[in-house]
Scaffold this active site. Structure first.
Site, short mmCIF file in Angstrom:
data_model
loop_
_atom_site.label_atom_id
_atom_site.label_comp_id
_atom_site.label_asym_id
_atom_site.label_seq_id
_atom_site.Cartn_x
_atom_site.Cartn_y
_atom_site.Cartn_z
N LYS A 80 44.84 53.78 23.38
CA LYS A 80 45.90 52.78 23.50
C LYS A 80 46.52 52.56 22.12
CE LYS A 80 46.74 48.02 25.13
NZ LYS A 80 46.14 46.83 25.76
N SER A 155 48.22 45.04 29.91
CA SER A 155 49.08 45.73 28.97
C SER A 155 48.67 47.18 28.71
CB SER A 155 49.06 44.96 27.64
OG SER A 155 47.75 44.96 27.06
N SER A 179 43.81 42.98 30.69
CA SER A 179 44.62 44.16 30.41
C SER A 179 43.90 45.50 30.51
CB SER A 179 45.26 44.04 29.02
OG SER A 179 46.24 43.03 29.02
#
EC number: 6.3.5.7
Length: 501
Positions: A80, A155, A179
């Protein structure tokens, strides 16, 4: 039979193929890089550097030839874009950091590299991890591989989409209010948020420091256990990392996988397990298709020997206002460092230093980030701190206590991850409150600092994936993973793939 990445369903299979020399790390990396290029329309990645990836893969092969390989050496992973990575851009999905390259690796990246894992690239995300749909990224929205007109969740939407679409066998994510779990649910993969402090936050670009926690996203509970083995552990560089004397000991998170509980049988490996069902998770706001799918999964757990027990988490509905006071307050503080002086976006034209600050931040941050900074600054301002922030922290303590009362009656808590399946792109962008409500079942776990995970358990409306949420007590990740693994041994939801993958 020659090795084919198309038949791979777990990291263990990849690791076994690499160990048997059925495939090299370089061949594997080339396969996934080709997939990433072909699936560019998903917008799952913000940065790919094929030469850097292949160099890591060749080093993994050399390491194996020297007899120095670990279980994960040569296994590809995507990170990420909130984890800083030396030599790669680290953008946090923001214009503010669009061209930033870190001089060091995040501890998570460093540890996975030490295990010999090969970085495929950086995955797209909501800007500074603020979002539930991955529509807030400066680099554009990510699309869900199951239906490209829908969101993948956020997210960590880029990581979820990459794993679901077969662009990476595993990815890192972060979970501040859901998330990892929510995009895992929306994208039909497995993901776990560990106990707060289990995984180092050093080098993880901060959103809300008392909530942010890194974790793995992959296809199976076993995958997540193996990845957590590499990621977790005390880190003196992170002041919130849990030291060994407080429970942050290194452990094998896979040690219970495939084992029946004490006194249980092979046919009912979870006999004696008490599953708590919060009545607040099965009421108003939960869509019928999600409830039906989750209850079917709970019936499967009963067949495995578990007992269902009703519990109560009475402050669940307060988790949204509490979270949206505390998290923006911490974001307001954390994001004050991005001013265009030492790094990050700097406005091209300005009159003086103050004007440069204002213009750089106005241009560098997106609308949702600005909204949360303003909310956070407001609740921390003189005259409002006691009324909002202090009250929110008191309720946060009550929420954590509610979980402990529930765990006195059960061993694990289960329920839906989200009230609905993934929604259409653009459906909620004009209504922030509706977007925030999508996190109603994940926020309280984060506020309490407990471990939680999402496990694929079926499909809802539009043939979209539904995740079952498992919540454990502090430091109970190994038992949580055992419980998820038993379900996956009895079902095949985690093996389902989107048609285009």
């Amino acid at each position: 039979m020659p090795f084919s990445a198309d038949s791979v369903t777990s990291l263990r299979q990849l690791a076994d193929a690499l160990a048997a020399r059925s495939v090299s790390a370089e061949e594997l990396a080339r396969t996934y890089l080709a997939r990433i290029e072909q699936a560019g329309a998903l917008n799952a990645f913000t940065h790919v550097d094929a030469e850097r990836t292949l160099a890591q893969a060749r080093e993994a092969d050399a390491r194996r030839a020297r007899g120095e390989a670990t279980l994960l050496t040569g296994v590809p992973v995507a990170h990420k874009d909130v984890f800083v990575t030396r030599g790669w851009r680290a953008t946090a999905g923001s214009k503010m950091l669009a061209n930033y390259e870190s001089p060091f690796d995040a501890t998570v990246v460093e540890r996975m590299a030490a295990a010999g894992m090969v970085t495929l690239g950086k995955t797209n995300m909501d800007e500074f991890a603020m979002g539930s749909s991955n529509e807030n990224s400066f680099f554009g929205a990510v699309r869900n591989p199951w239906d490209t007109d829908r969101v993948p969740g956020g997210s960590s939407g880029g990581s979820a989409a990459a794993v679901a679409a077969g662009l990476a066998p595993a990815a890192t994510g972060t979970d501040t209010g859901g998330s990892i779990r929510q995009p895992s649910s929306f994208s039909g993969i497995t993901g776990i948020k560990p106990t707060y402090g289990r995984v180092s936050r050093y080098g993880m670009i901060a959103f809300a420091s008392s909530l942010d926690q890194g974790g793995p996203m992959a296809h199976t509970a076993e995958d997540c256990a193996l990845l957590l083995n590499a990621m977790a552990g005390f880190d003196a560089k992170d002041s919130t990392s849990i030291p060994p004397e407080q429970g942050g000991v290194d452990e094998d998170f896979a040690r219970y996988l495939g084992q029946p509980r004490a006194g249980a049988s092979e046919s009912q490996p979870l006999a004696g397990l008490r599953i708590g069902l919060p009545r607040e998770y099965f009421g108003k706001g939960l869509s019928p298709d999600v409830e039906e799918t989750v209850r079917a999964a709970l019936r499967q757990y009963e067949q495995l020997g578990a007992t269902l027990v009703e519990v109560s988490l009475p402050k669940t509905e307060l988790s949204i206002p509490v979270y949206y006071v505390i998290a923006p307050a911490e974001a307001s503080s954390n994001l004050s460092r991005f001013d265009g002086v030492r790094y990050g976006h700097r406005a091209a034209e300005y009159r003086d230093l103050l004007d440069m600050y204002k213009k750089s931040r106005a241009e560098g941050f997106g609308a949702e980030v600005k909204r949360r900074i303003m909310v956070g600054t407001y609740v921390l301002s003189h005259g409002y701190y006691d009324a909002y922030y202090l009250q929110a922290q008191k309720i946060r303590r009550i929420i954590a206590d509610d979980f402990q009362r529930a765990f006195a009656q059960c061993d694990v808590i289960m329920g839906p991850v989200a009230p609905t399946v993934a929604w259409k792109l653009g459906e909620k962008t004009s209504d922030p409150v509706q977007m925030y409500l999508a996190d109603i079942f994940t926020l309280s776990t984060s506020l309490a600092g407990l471990p939680g995970m999402s496990v694929p358990c079926g499909f809802g409306d539009g043939n979209m994936p539904v995740g079952l949420q498992l919540i454990g007590n502090y430091f109970d990740e190994a038992r949580l993973l055992q419980t998820a693994h038993a379900f996956q041994q009895a079902t095949d939801w985690h093996l389902r793939r989107p048609a285009k993958a």
